[in-house]
Scaffold this motif. Structure first.
Motif, PDB file in Angstrom:
ATOM      1  N   LEU A   1      82.833  95.544  23.593  1.00  0.00           N
ATOM      2  CA  LEU A   1      82.179  94.660  22.627  1.00  0.00           C
ATOM      3  C   LEU A   1      83.120  94.302  21.478  1.00  0.00           C
ATOM      4  CD1 LEU A   1      78.603  96.248  22.392  1.00  0.00           C
ATOM      5  CD2 LEU A   1      79.286  94.180  23.624  1.00  0.00           C
ATOM      6  N   LEU A   2      84.028  95.204  21.155  1.00  0.00           N
ATOM      7  CA  LEU A   2      84.984  94.944  20.084  1.00  0.00           C
ATOM      8  C   LEU A   2      86.255  94.275  20.594  1.00  0.00           C
ATOM      9  CD1 LEU A   2      84.557  98.284  18.130  1.00  0.00           C
ATOM     10  CD2 LEU A   2      84.066  96.003  17.232  1.00  0.00           C
ATOM     11  N   MET A   3      86.429  94.272  21.891  1.00  0.00           N
ATOM     12  CA  MET A   3      87.590  93.612  22.474  1.00  0.00           C
ATOM     13  C   MET A   3      87.234  92.205  22.952  1.00  0.00           C
ATOM     14  SD  MET A   3      90.159  95.602  22.060  1.00  0.00           S
ATOM     15  CE  MET A   3      91.430  95.147  23.238  1.00  0.00           C
ATOM     16  N   GLN A   4      86.336  92.103  23.929  1.00  0.00           N
ATOM     17  CA  GLN A   4      85.954  90.787  24.446  1.00  0.00           C
ATOM     18  C   GLN A   4      84.798  90.155  23.668  1.00  0.00           C
ATOM     19  OE1 GLN A   4      86.090  93.506  26.910  1.00  0.00           O
ATOM     20  NE2 GLN A   4      88.269  93.029  27.071  1.00  0.00           N
ATOM     21  N   GLY A   5      84.033  90.978  22.952  1.00  0.00           N
ATOM     22  CA  GLY A   5      82.864  90.459  22.246  1.00  0.00           C
ATOM     23  C   GLY A   5      83.034  90.400  20.745  1.00  0.00           C
ATOM     24  N   PHE A   6      84.263  90.309  20.277  1.00  0.00           N
ATOM     25  CA  PHE A   6      84.547  90.233  18.841  1.00  0.00           C
ATOM     26  C   PHE A   6      84.712  88.769  18.452  1.00  0.00           C
ATOM     27  CE2 PHE A   6      87.267  90.303  15.083  1.00  0.00           C
ATOM     28  CZ  PHE A   6      86.697  91.318  14.326  1.00  0.00           C
ATOM     29  N   PHE A   7      83.852  88.283  17.572  1.00  0.00           N
ATOM     30  CA  PHE A   7      83.887  86.873  17.171  1.00  0.00           C
ATOM     31  C   PHE A   7      84.597  86.754  15.825  1.00  0.00           C
ATOM     32  CE2 PHE A   7      82.098  82.920  15.413  1.00  0.00           C
ATOM     33  CZ  PHE A   7      82.370  82.058  16.462  1.00  0.00           C
TER      34      PHE A   7
ATOM     35  N   MET B   1      68.919  91.255  35.004  1.00  0.00           N
ATOM     36  CA  MET B   1      68.979  92.022  33.754  1.00  0.00           C
ATOM     37  C   MET B   1      67.979  91.455  32.753  1.00  0.00           C
ATOM     38  SD  MET B   1      72.195  92.589  31.122  1.00  0.00           S
ATOM     39  CE  MET B   1      73.059  93.745  32.172  1.00  0.00           C
ATOM     40  N   SER B   2      67.199  92.331  32.126  1.00  0.00           N
ATOM     41  CA  SER B   2      66.219  91.890  31.143  1.00  0.00           C
ATOM     42  C   SER B   2      66.878  91.729  29.780  1.00  0.00           C
ATOM     43  CB  SER B   2      65.080  92.908  31.045  1.00  0.00           C
ATOM     44  OG  SER B   2      65.541  94.118  30.469  1.00  0.00           O
ATOM     45  N   PHE B   3      66.149  91.077  28.873  1.00  0.00           N
ATOM     46  CA  PHE B   3      66.672  90.841  27.528  1.00  0.00           C
ATOM     47  C   PHE B   3      67.007  92.164  26.832  1.00  0.00           C
ATOM     48  CE2 PHE B   3      66.222  90.131  22.966  1.00  0.00           C
ATOM     49  CZ  PHE B   3      67.013  89.000  22.789  1.00  0.00           C
ATOM     50  N   LYS B   4      66.184  93.181  27.069  1.00  0.00           N
ATOM     51  CA  LYS B   4      66.391  94.473  26.417  1.00  0.00           C
ATOM     52  C   LYS B   4      67.684  95.150  26.855  1.00  0.00           C
ATOM     53  CE  LYS B   4      61.527  95.632  25.573  1.00  0.00           C
ATOM     54  NZ  LYS B   4      60.438  96.618  25.852  1.00  0.00           N
TER      55      LYS B   4
ATOM     56  N   VAL C   1      76.055  86.256  18.771  1.00  0.00           N
ATOM     57  CA  VAL C   1      74.971  86.771  19.613  1.00  0.00           C
ATOM     58  C   VAL C   1      75.126  86.257  21.040  1.00  0.00           C
ATOM     59  CG1 VAL C   1      72.482  86.700  20.013  1.00  0.00           C
ATOM     60  CG2 VAL C   1      73.359  87.086  17.700  1.00  0.00           C
ATOM     61  N   ASN C   2      75.397  84.971  21.195  1.00  0.00           N
ATOM     62  CA  ASN C   2      75.564  84.400  22.532  1.00  0.00           C
ATOM     63  C   ASN C   2      76.803  84.953  23.238  1.00  0.00           C
ATOM     64  OD1 ASN C   2      73.267  82.771  22.796  1.00  0.00           O
ATOM     65  ND2 ASN C   2      74.210  81.076  21.665  1.00  0.00           N
ATOM     66  N   LEU C   3      77.868  85.174  22.475  1.00  0.00           N
ATOM     67  CA  LEU C   3      79.089  85.731  23.065  1.00  0.00           C
ATOM     68  C   LEU C   3      78.820  87.106  23.661  1.00  0.00           C
ATOM     69  CD1 LEU C   3      82.168  85.758  23.552  1.00  0.00           C
ATOM     70  CD2 LEU C   3      82.433  86.646  21.219  1.00  0.00           C
ATOM     71  N   ARG C   4      78.078  87.928  22.941  1.00  0.00           N
ATOM     72  CA  ARG C   4      77.804  89.277  23.436  1.00  0.00           C
ATOM     73  C   ARG C   4      76.790  89.261  24.577  1.00  0.00           C
ATOM     74  NH1 ARG C   4      78.824  93.919  18.951  1.00  0.00           N
ATOM     75  NH2 ARG C   4      81.019  93.370  18.684  1.00  0.00           N
ATOM     76  N   ALA C   5      75.884  88.301  24.547  1.00  0.00           N
ATOM     77  CA  ALA C   5      74.957  88.160  25.673  1.00  0.00           C
ATOM     78  C   ALA C   5      75.719  87.742  26.929  1.00  0.00           C
ATOM     79  CB  ALA C   5      73.878  87.135  25.335  1.00  0.00           C
ATOM     80  N   GLU C   6      76.657  86.823  26.775  1.00  0.00           N
ATOM     81  CA  GLU C   6      77.479  86.382  27.911  1.00  0.00           C
ATOM     82  C   GLU C   6      78.298  87.536  28.475  1.00  0.00           C
ATOM     83  OE1 GLU C   6      79.813  83.206  26.364  1.00  0.00           O
ATOM     84  OE2 GLU C   6      78.068  81.930  25.924  1.00  0.00           O
TER      85      GLU C   6
ATOM     86  N   GLY D   1      77.635  88.329  32.168  1.00  0.00           N
ATOM     87  CA  GLY D   1      78.711  87.841  33.021  1.00  0.00           C
ATOM     88  C   GLY D   1      78.648  86.352  33.279  1.00  0.00           C
ATOM     89  N   ARG D   2      77.939  85.622  32.438  1.00  0.00           N
ATOM     90  CA  ARG D   2      77.835  84.168  32.606  1.00  0.00           C
ATOM     91  C   ARG D   2      77.479  83.527  31.271  1.00  0.00           C
ATOM     92  NH1 ARG D   2      72.297  82.995  32.785  1.00  0.00           N
ATOM     93  NH2 ARG D   2      70.968  84.811  33.240  1.00  0.00           N
TER      94      ARG D   2
END
Length: 308
Positions: A23-29, A1-4, A293-298, A302-303
């Protein structure tokens, strides 16, 4: 997967909720526990600059409600709110600072009832008057309604009619016996009903979009000041009467600062949450925005990853 291809999110929380709810469930900081403050500490006024995540909090509450069924949410937007018809609702002949909070209570009671009737655990002392009111609201197209503007437009219309005889005496009457709608009687019945309900689950009525289509007209700012005052008063009544409900207001800080009202700062101090992403630190990687940002990238990859 690319950065884009990494999904960092959308500019609007409503679109994120519909297109990428994960993103609002697992990616909410939530570094400061804002959701817990709303659910557990009676906070109702969510303040922050544009883009700080106010709508994301409302959207997350909706998604949590859908997923665990432990509380109910109804979110309303003031995008096309009709301020002039709203101010004309004839519940009081007093000055705007007295009249407008009463009008808001009327509108928000109907909005709350929209949520309450969906709760199978909701119990009330049934009588002919209350049943007649609920049926009248359904017949007039106010109940159910997902739009505050619709509630305002119908209830402020001079042609808005209900069967007054049904409301007062609990007796059915024919179509020809309809009389002009007495809004004061309806308001009193709504208060009696909504402040006495017994429910197992909590209900959050979320008001968002206070800055949408906002001009410099004084009636708009007066109405928004009245909204916050009415929400504060209603939440006190819900709490006093042990009704599991709360009005949540999402408001931009700069708009709130322009509002009038003698109790504004008290409400902010006692019931407000200020969203602020600024952190004056030397290590940028330790800031909450970088962690988000890192949380949503992860989540996308998936890592674990540090994209910086």
């Amino acid at each position: 997967m690319s950065f884009k291809e990494i999904k960092f999110g959308f500019a609007a929380a409503e679109k994120e909720k519909s297109d990428s709810p994960q993103l609002l469930m697992q990616g909410f900081f939530d570094a400061y526990g804002y959701i817990s403050e709303i659910i557990g500490m009676n906070k109702f006024l969510i303040l922050g600059p544009k883009g700080s995540g106010k709508s994301a909090i409302g959207a997350r509450l909706e998604l949590l409600s859908d997923s665990n069924k432990m509380f109910f949410t109804k979110q309303y937007y003031l995008t096309s709110f009709p301020y002039k018809p709203f101010s004309s609702i004839a519940l009081s002949s007093e000055a705007p600072e007295t009249k407008l909070p009463i009008n808001w209570e009327f509108i928000l009671l109907i909005a709350s009832l929209n949520s309450f009737i969906e709760d199978p655990t909701c119990k009330y002392h049934r009588n002919h008057k209350i049943d007649a009111v609920i049926n009248a609201l359904k017949n007039e197209g106010i109940l159910p309604s997902e739009d505050l503007a619709q509630i305002v437009k119908i209830s402020s219309n001079k042609q808005f009619m209900v069967n007054l005889k049904s409301i007062i005496s609990g007796q059915k009457s024919s179509q020809s016996e309809k009389v002009p709608f007495n809004i004061e009687k309806l308001f009193a019945t709504l208060q009696s009903l909504c402040y006495s309900l017994q429910m197992k689950f909590m209900h959050y009525i979320i008001i968002d979009g206070l800055d949408d289509a906002l001009t410099q007209r004084s009636i708009q700012y007066q109405s928004l000041s009245a909204l916050i005052l009415a929400a504060d008063r209603m939440n006190d009544k819900f709490k006093t009467n042990k009704v599991n409900a709360r009005i949540i207001v999402l408001c931009r800080t700069d708009i709130f600062d322009k509002l009038g009202g003698p109790n504004k700062n008290k409400v902010r101090r006692d019931s407000g949450i200020l969203l602020d992403w600024f952190q004056d630190v030397n290590d940028l990687k330790s800031t909450n925005i970088i962690k988000l940002v890192n949380l949503r990238a992860e989540l996308s990859l998936g890592r674990k990853i540090d994209i910086f």
